[in-house]
Design an enzyme around this catalytic site. Structure first.
Site, PDB file in Angstrom:
ATOM      1  N   CYS A  88       0.771  -1.251   0.124  1.00  0.00           N
ATOM      2  CA  CYS A  88       0.010  -0.286   0.251  1.00  0.00           C
ATOM      3  C   CYS A  88       0.575   1.805  -0.024  1.00  0.00           C
ATOM      4  O   CYS A  88       1.112   2.007  -0.485  1.00  0.00           O
ATOM      5  CB  CYS A  88      -0.803   0.077   1.520  1.00  0.00           C
ATOM      6  SG  CYS A  88      -1.867  -1.253   1.760  1.00  0.00           S
ATOM      7  N   HIS A 151      -2.726   6.752   4.608  1.00  0.00           N
ATOM      8  CA  HIS A 151      -1.212   5.365   4.857  1.00  0.00           C
ATOM      9  C   HIS A 151      -0.451   6.321   3.801  1.00  0.00           C
ATOM     10  O   HIS A 151       0.350   5.556   3.674  1.00  0.00           O
ATOM     11  CB  HIS A 151      -1.794   4.381   4.494  1.00  0.00           C
ATOM     12  CG  HIS A 151      -1.157   3.806   4.648  1.00  0.00           C
ATOM     13  ND1 HIS A 151      -1.255   1.589   4.917  1.00  0.00           N
ATOM     14  CD2 HIS A 151      -0.138   3.284   5.869  1.00  0.00           C
ATOM     15  CE1 HIS A 151      -0.723   1.152   5.778  1.00  0.00           C
ATOM     16  NE2 HIS A 151      -0.265   2.107   6.130  1.00  0.00           N
TER      17      HIS A 151
END
Ligand SMILES: *[C@@H]1O[C@H](CO)[C@@H](O)[C@H](O)[C@H]1NC(C)=O
Ligand SMILES: *[C@@H]1O[C@H](CO)[C@@H](O)[C@H](O)[C@H]1NC(C)=O
Length: 599
Positions: A88, A151
């Protein structure tokens, strides 16, 4: 039966054709108008951990993703679309900056291979001097928003103040997850718990006993008096507590995840902690719908980055989606995510924004093949016939992702493009489609930042893929380069320099809750660099056949060319130290924790 189904298919095709023609006419009529007024709105829809094999229009005939399929039938579907990383944090950074995240240390190093940001209190993230899609579009007078998963670093100051996160990178507003969904968000989270590992408990008990006996002996030998011995006791207890806390809760326990990372933020403030998962996807979608509606008729165009929490673990769905799919809890999650896509597309249609909104859909990387739930059910994605998955930066299944562009009336409709493209191409391509100046003009402070993505708007327009001739893609696994891809003539060559050690007979590294491949480490990765494996993906797309023989002329020429490219790259581009492989990323630092003041 057969005739019936083929007729419905023809009907479908006819319908798609009609929609295409209608939108082209509408686009042609409206385009002069548009040029005079404002550039198109831009919506990026990004799924998390969704495999290319999990989507109907990429060949899955049992899962239902009608809305993503509709997007593809109204736009351009890319079949050779590549993430810059198979995790990610680095992949998302690459999408937003159009640069390899290794250029700014947002990848793990082999010594301490932590592949993503794991604490909200981590000082790492996209550095402030990088330029994101949002920075660029804000400079072009767009109203920008991110809803969902970030994130990419919150960079909070002491006592959790000034957590700018996305607001530092061109987004005017943020509602969502500063980190990611993590499995532990759905777990019970007792603070007072003993580690499952009995050796650790025994160690703690022994340490406590040794301490007490030593104090007793010291007392008898007269080294300390009664008062001294008594005051040593609390010191011992504190030491014991710290030792217990470290082994139980560090680097991340469910308790830490739920008290630190499971927070919902609006801009820089925590508005919910821990996150209530029930209805969470719907809440994110509602927020994006509100944003679109609010800005539909404003003077400025808008940029919305809707970054789904799905289909990352944990698996949860609203009651009306539970048990609906043919693929268990994971399938339900995919279908719920698709429902969200549909809801956002419907909003655009209802507000008449289809023809002046560019929509891009992708997944941040391939499905997580290894992950299972507590009952053994698979809860990770499916990468079709491509080998490997998440955390396999050089394996096709880890990085070949769905990629769809739609701009009704402006881009071709229902078209498939097979040229290799990268998620790093999105930034320059969006600027080009929107008729904006290139990044370095729009944001002059970025003029020294070399982009790794290129403008692929010609490919989207159905033009020749000649612009890709000679293009090289580097495939990083953490900071190491595991594969290189070269587009030349009729070939797309892929050279493997390293590969994770797969479980025999599979293309994954086992099965289980926390199981995932590694990018480095003795016995975990096969080093192929002395004799790389070479494939021509145009002849062998799934790398099923024998690699090209190292004795062949073709191999020698291509491998030599790729090795020379790599040498020049390494001489020219110096990677800074990792921002992820640091103690500050691993260890929760409560004094940087943003807390909820109104929860
Ligand atoms: C469709 O997706 C599901 C869920 O990942 C997977 O189990 C199944 O194998 C896929 N089917 C095909 C034909 O790819
Ligand atoms: C943004 O707006 C300002 C002032 O309203 C204008 O001068 C500038 O040219 C605009 N920028 C772009 C890229 O349109």
């Amino acid at each position: 039966m057969h005739r019936f189904s083929s007729r419905t298919r023809e009907d479908k095709l006819l319908w798609v054709l009609m929609v295409c023609v209608a939108s082209l006419i509408k686009g042609a009529v409206g385009s002069e108008d548009l040029q005079l007024h404002k550039p198109p709105n831009i919506v990026i829809l990004l799924a998390d951990d969704l495999g290319i094999g999990d989507v109907g229009c990429y060949g899955n005939d049992t899962i239902r993703t009608p809305h993503i399929d509709r997007l593809a039938s109204e736009g351009v579907r890319l079949t050779h679309h590549l993430a810059a990383a198979a995790m990610c944090t680095p992949s998302r950074a690459a999408l937003l900056t159009a640069r390899y995240p290794a250029r700014y240390g947002l990848v793990a190093d082999p010594i301490l291979p932590v592949p993503v940001l794991i604490q909200i209190t981590s000082p790492g993230g996209i550095p402030g001097d990088e330029v994101t899609i949002a920075t660029a579009l804000a400079a072009a007078n767009y109203t920008t928003a991110i809803v969902g998963k970030w994130h990419l670093g919150m960079n909070c100051s002491l006592w959790g103040r000034g957590c700018l996160g996305p607001l530092r990178h061109g987004f005017h507003s943020f509602f969502g997850l500063p980190m990611s969904l993590f499995q532990e968000y759905a777990d019970p989270y007792p603070f007072w718990t003993l580690p499952a590992d009995t050796a650790v408990i025994q160690g703690l008990v022994v340490a406590g006993l040794v301490f007490m006996v030593s104090v007793g002996v010291a007392r008898r030998k007269g080294v300390v008096d009664a008062c001294g011995a008594a005051s040593l006791l609390p010191v011992g207890l504190v030491v014991l507590f710290v030792a217990w806390f470290c082994v139980t809760h560090l680097p991340v326990s469910p308790w830490i995840q739920n008290h630190a990372n499971s927070v919902l933020m609006r801009d820089g403030e925590v508005v919910e902690a821990p996150i209530k998962l029930e209805g969470f996807s719907q809440r994110l979608v509602a927020e994006s719908r509100r944003f679109i509606t609010e800005h539909a008729n404003s003077e400025r165009p808008f940029f919305l980055f809707h970054s789904f929490g799905h289909v990352h673990t944990p698996m949860f769905t609203a009651p009306h989606m539970a048990g609906r799919s043919k693929h268990g809890r994971y399938g339900d999650n995919v279908e719920e995510m698709d429902e969200g896509v549909g809801s956002l597309l419907d909003t655009l249609t209802q507000l008449g924004l289809e023809n002046n909104t560019v929509v891009y859909f992708a997944s941040d990387h391939g499905g997580h093949l290894e992950v299972t739930d507590d009952d053994g059910q698979r809860i990770g994605g499916h990468n079709g016939r491509f080998k490997g998955g998440k955390r396999q930066g050089g394996s096709e299944g880890g990085i070949r992702v769905p990629g769809i562009f739609r701009w009704s009336g402006h881009l071709p409709c229902g078209v498939t493009q097979h040229s290799p493209t990268s998620m790093m191409d999105v930034l320059p391509t969006l600027l080009s489609l929107a008729g904006l100046p290139p990044l370095h003009t729009l944001v002059p402070r970025a003029s020294h930042k070399e982009l790794d993505g290129t403008d692929i708007s010609e490919i989207l327009q159905g033009g020749a893929a000649e612009s890709q001739e000679g293009r090289v893609f580097l495939h990083h696994c953490d900071s190491a380069i595991h594969a290189v891809r070269l587009v030349t003539g009729d070939h797309v060559y892929k050279m493997h320099l390293a590969r994770p050690k797969w479980f025999p007979g599979s293309t994954q590294c086992g099965w289980g809750r926390g199981v995932i491949c590694s990018c480095s480490g003795y016995g975990l990765v096969t080093d192929l660099s002395s004799r790389p494996e070479l494939y021509d993906l145009n002849k062998d797309p799934y790398e099923d056949k024998q690699p090209i023989s190292p004795e062949s002329e073709e191999y020698k020429v291509v491998v030599k060319q790729m090795r020379e490219y790599l040498e020049q790259w390494k001489a020219r581009v110096k990677y800074p130290p990792s921002q992820l492989s640091t103690l500050a990323n691993i260890i929760w630092r409560p004094w940087y924790q943003p807390v909820c003041h109104n929860c």
